[in-house]
Design a protein around this motif. Structure first.
Motif, PDB file in Angstrom:
ATOM      1  N   LEU A 188       0.844  -1.199   0.000  1.00 32.14           N
ATOM      2  CA  LEU A 188       0.000   0.000   0.000  1.00 32.14           C
ATOM      3  C   LEU A 188       0.875   1.243   0.000  1.00 32.14           C
ATOM      4  N   LEU A 189       0.622   2.120  -0.983  1.00 32.77           N
ATOM      5  CA  LEU A 189       1.352   3.374  -1.130  1.00 32.77           C
ATOM      6  C   LEU A 189       0.386   4.543  -1.104  1.00 32.77           C
ATOM      7  N   LEU A 190       0.871   5.683  -0.664  1.00 28.33           N
ATOM      8  CA  LEU A 190       0.111   6.930  -0.719  1.00 28.33           C
ATOM      9  C   LEU A 190       0.851   7.912  -1.615  1.00 28.33           C
ATOM     10  N   ALA A 191       0.101   8.781  -2.262  1.00 26.69           N
ATOM     11  CA  ALA A 191       0.717   9.759  -3.165  1.00 26.69           C
ATOM     12  C   ALA A 191       0.012  11.101  -3.060  1.00 26.69           C
ATOM     13  N   THR A 192       0.761  12.135  -3.350  1.00 28.26           N
ATOM     14  CA  THR A 192       0.180  13.469  -3.486  1.00 28.26           C
ATOM     15  C   THR A 192       0.814  14.113  -4.713  1.00 28.26           C
ATOM     16  N   THR A 193       0.026  14.847  -5.470  1.00 25.66           N
ATOM     17  CA  THR A 193       0.534  15.443  -6.716  1.00 25.66           C
ATOM     18  C   THR A 193       0.141  16.906  -6.808  1.00 25.66           C
ATOM     19  N   THR A 194       1.003  17.671  -7.460  1.00 29.04           N
ATOM     20  CA  THR A 194       0.700  19.088  -7.681  1.00 29.04           C
ATOM     21  C   THR A 194       0.447  19.368  -9.166  1.00 29.04           C
ATOM     22  N   HIS A 195       0.333  18.311  -9.977  1.00 25.60           N
ATOM     23  CA  HIS A 195      -0.041  18.511 -11.380  1.00 25.60           C
ATOM     24  C   HIS A 195      -1.460  19.080 -11.434  1.00 25.60           C
ATOM     25  N   GLY A 196      -1.667  19.999 -12.348  1.00 23.30           N
ATOM     26  CA  GLY A 196      -2.998  20.558 -12.536  1.00 23.30           C
ATOM     27  C   GLY A 196      -3.725  19.846 -13.667  1.00 23.30           C
ATOM     28  N   ALA A 197      -4.964  19.482 -13.420  1.00 24.00           N
ATOM     29  CA  ALA A 197      -5.771  18.814 -14.451  1.00 24.00           C
ATOM     30  C   ALA A 197      -7.203  19.309 -14.367  1.00 24.00           C
ATOM     31  N   TYR A 198      -7.830  19.415 -15.533  1.00 27.06           N
ATOM     32  CA  TYR A 198      -9.215  19.903 -15.612  1.00 27.06           C
ATOM     33  C   TYR A 198      -9.946  19.139 -16.704  1.00 27.06           C
ATOM     34  N   ARG A 199     -11.167  18.712 -16.394  1.00 26.11           N
ATOM     35  CA  ARG A 199     -11.974  17.989 -17.379  1.00 26.11           C
ATOM     36  C   ARG A 199     -13.108  18.877 -17.870  1.00 26.11           C
ATOM     37  N   PRO A 200     -12.968  19.490 -19.047  1.00 30.87           N
ATOM     38  CA  PRO A 200     -14.068  20.299 -19.588  1.00 30.87           C
ATOM     39  C   PRO A 200     -15.262  19.439 -19.997  1.00 30.87           C
ATOM     40  N   SER A 201     -15.003  18.132 -20.256  1.00 33.96           N
ATOM     41  CA  SER A 201     -16.088  17.196 -20.567  1.00 33.96           C
ATOM     42  C   SER A 201     -15.655  15.806 -20.099  1.00 33.96           C
ATOM     43  N   SER A 202     -16.564  14.854 -20.167  1.00 32.33           N
ATOM     44  CA  SER A 202     -16.277  13.503 -19.675  1.00 32.33           C
ATOM     45  C   SER A 202     -15.247  12.765 -20.527  1.00 32.33           C
ATOM     46  N   THR A 203     -14.961  13.271 -21.722  1.00 29.97           N
ATOM     47  CA  THR A 203     -14.022  12.593 -22.617  1.00 29.97           C
ATOM     48  C   THR A 203     -12.746  13.391 -22.868  1.00 29.97           C
ATOM     49  N   GLN A 204     -12.590  14.512 -22.162  1.00 31.24           N
ATOM     50  CA  GLN A 204     -11.433  15.367 -22.415  1.00 31.24           C
ATOM     51  C   GLN A 204     -10.796  15.783 -21.104  1.00 31.24           C
ATOM     52  N   VAL A 205      -9.462  15.777 -21.063  1.00 31.13           N
ATOM     53  CA  VAL A 205      -8.737  16.258 -19.893  1.00 31.13           C
ATOM     54  C   VAL A 205      -7.647  17.222 -20.355  1.00 31.13           C
ATOM     55  N   LEU A 206      -7.519  18.319 -19.634  1.00 28.35           N
ATOM     56  CA  LEU A 206      -6.491  19.310 -19.940  1.00 28.35           C
ATOM     57  C   LEU A 206      -5.427  19.281 -18.846  1.00 28.35           C
ATOM     58  N   HIS A 207      -4.173  19.217 -19.267  1.00 26.96           N
ATOM     59  CA  HIS A 207      -3.058  19.280 -18.312  1.00 26.96           C
ATOM     60  C   HIS A 207      -2.751  20.747 -18.092  1.00 26.96           C
ATOM     61  N   THR A 208      -3.312  21.307 -17.016  1.00 30.66           N
ATOM     62  CA  THR A 208      -3.315  22.753 -16.837  1.00 30.66           C
ATOM     63  C   THR A 208      -2.105  23.282 -16.082  1.00 30.66           C
ATOM     64  N   GLY A 209      -1.306  22.388 -15.517  1.00 33.86           N
ATOM     65  CA  GLY A 209      -0.132  22.858 -14.777  1.00 33.86           C
ATOM     66  C   GLY A 209       0.838  21.739 -14.483  1.00 33.86           C
ATOM     67  N   GLN A 210       2.118  21.968 -14.788  1.00 35.60           N
ATOM     68  CA  GLN A 210       3.150  20.980 -14.464  1.00 35.60           C
ATOM     69  C   GLN A 210       3.400  20.977 -12.962  1.00 35.60           C
ATOM     70  N   GLY A 211       3.660  19.791 -12.428  1.00 37.21           N
ATOM     71  CA  GLY A 211       3.929  19.684 -10.997  1.00 37.21           C
ATOM     72  C   GLY A 211       4.818  18.502 -10.713  1.00 37.21           C
ATOM     73  N   GLN A 212       4.735  18.019  -9.480  1.00 35.98           N
ATOM     74  CA  GLN A 212       5.479  16.825  -9.118  1.00 35.98           C
ATOM     75  C   GLN A 212       4.589  15.908  -8.297  1.00 35.98           C
ATOM     76  N   THR A 213       4.953  14.627  -8.277  1.00 40.15           N
ATOM     77  CA  THR A 213       4.202  13.621  -7.535  1.00 40.15           C
ATOM     78  C   THR A 213       5.130  12.978  -6.515  1.00 40.15           C
ATOM     79  N   LEU A 214       4.679  12.911  -5.269  1.00 37.89           N
ATOM     80  CA  LEU A 214       5.444  12.293  -4.198  1.00 37.89           C
ATOM     81  C   LEU A 214       4.727  11.034  -3.751  1.00 37.89           C
ATOM     82  N   ILE A 215       5.458   9.919  -3.649  1.00 37.10           N
ATOM     83  CA  ILE A 215       4.838   8.675  -3.190  1.00 37.10           C
ATOM     84  C   ILE A 215       5.659   8.075  -2.061  1.00 37.10           C
ATOM     85  N   GLY A 216       4.984   7.315  -1.209  1.00 33.89           N
ATOM     86  CA  GLY A 216       5.660   6.666  -0.086  1.00 33.89           C
ATOM     87  C   GLY A 216       4.840   5.502   0.423  1.00 33.89           C
TER      88      GLY A 216
END
Length: 293
Positions: A111-139
């Motif tokens: 079992l791992l936990l993660a937190t991310t600062t990437h920005g994402a937005y779904r204008p519709s159910s079939t589309q996702v926009l990568h709105t901001g670069q970030g980083q992901t930390l897992i442990g």
């Protein structure tokens, strides 16, 4: 590797798109009953994913859970029989408080936990926009999880930057501190994050972060109220045009993650006998709105 994305909202859809682009097998598990779901990331061609196939879920090496925190336990209970006992479970959502129930449900899985600062937005159910670069930390949460540090390289190849955290609770609490400050206020006033930079929110934000720092210190987490406050300001500035997830939930009359953000803070504060009146006031204000529906 075989990945299953459980809860392909904005962040889940983002990871699904990048993971399949990196050459992995990716299936989805969502409340959508369609056997296939199409996801288009930014201007990339749309990709068809299998959805809701128990046999593919059973073959997953990694189950990436990007559900909202209130949904995690219920959904995982419903799919537990289909998850292999050796599959890596990776929880990635706002807030804290789902790990214990997940570990009880899957005592033998890494079992791992993660937190991310990437920005994402779904204008519709079939589309996702990568709105901001970030980083992901897992442990890791459990002993088997500590053997999964190799996953950093796998994920980093798909969507950098990914880093391993030996003290993942530090990163999660830092994220909770930011969410406690930004999410309830933007939800209550139905404003963008950047509007919290106004002078009349300054005192309230000071009090929120001071209370959070006290609780973090009692938990043995490294925390300084002034540093947290500066971090909150930095996030407000960096995400000025964004609406917080809680603002969106309240605007659309959906249950928010307040119990796993401010609610988790309040529960933890009580175990240490710490008063957090400003956070409690915000918590009850959000709960009152939700109950009014």
């Amino acid at each position: 590797m075989n990945f299953a994305i459980v809860g392909p909202g904005a962040i889940g859809s983002l990871w699904a798109s990048y993971l399949i682009q990196a050459g992995h097998h990716v299936c989805l598990w969502s409340r959508n009953s369609s056997p296939h779901i199409s996801i288009q990331r930014d201007e990339c061609p749309a990709i068809q994913f299998h959805n809701g196939h128990t046999e593919q879920l059973a073959q997953a090496d990694v189950v990436l859970v990007t559900l909202k925190a209130p949904q995690v336990q219920h959904v995982l209970e419903s799919i537990a029989p289909h998850i292999d006992k050796d599959a890596i479970l990776l929880l990635m959502h706002n807030g804290m408080g789902t790990a214990k129930a997940t570990q009880t449900l899957f005592p033998n899985n890494p079992l791992l936990l993660a937190t991310t600062t990437h920005g994402a937005y779904r204008p519709s159910s079939t589309q996702v926009l990568h709105t901001g670069q970030g980083q992901t930390l897992i442990g890791a949460v459990n002993q088997k999880g500590t053997q999964c540090e190799f996953l950093v390289e796998v994920l980093n190849h798909a969507l950098p930057q990914v880093h391993w955290q030996h003290q993942i609770n530090q990163a999660l609490w830092n994220k909770v501190a930011i969410n406690c400050a930004i999410n309830p206020l933007t939800a209550l006033h139905q404003i963008r994050n950047g509007e919290l930079a106004a002078v009349h929110y300054r005192s309230q934000l000071d009090s929120i972060t001071t209370e959070v720092a006290l609780v973090m210190q009692a938990e043995g987490i490294d925390a300084d109220a002034q540093h947290l406050r500066k971090t909150v300001n930095d996030v407000i500035e960096a995400t000025a045009n964004n609406y917080s997830s809680m603002e969106q939930d309240i605007a659309h009359q959906r249950p928010s993650e307040i119990d796993f953000i401010t609610g988790h803070l309040i529960k933890t504060a009580r175990t240490h006998g710490i008063d957090v009146p400003v956070n409690e006031q915000l918590y009850h204000a959000i709960k009152q709105i939700e109950q009014s529906w």
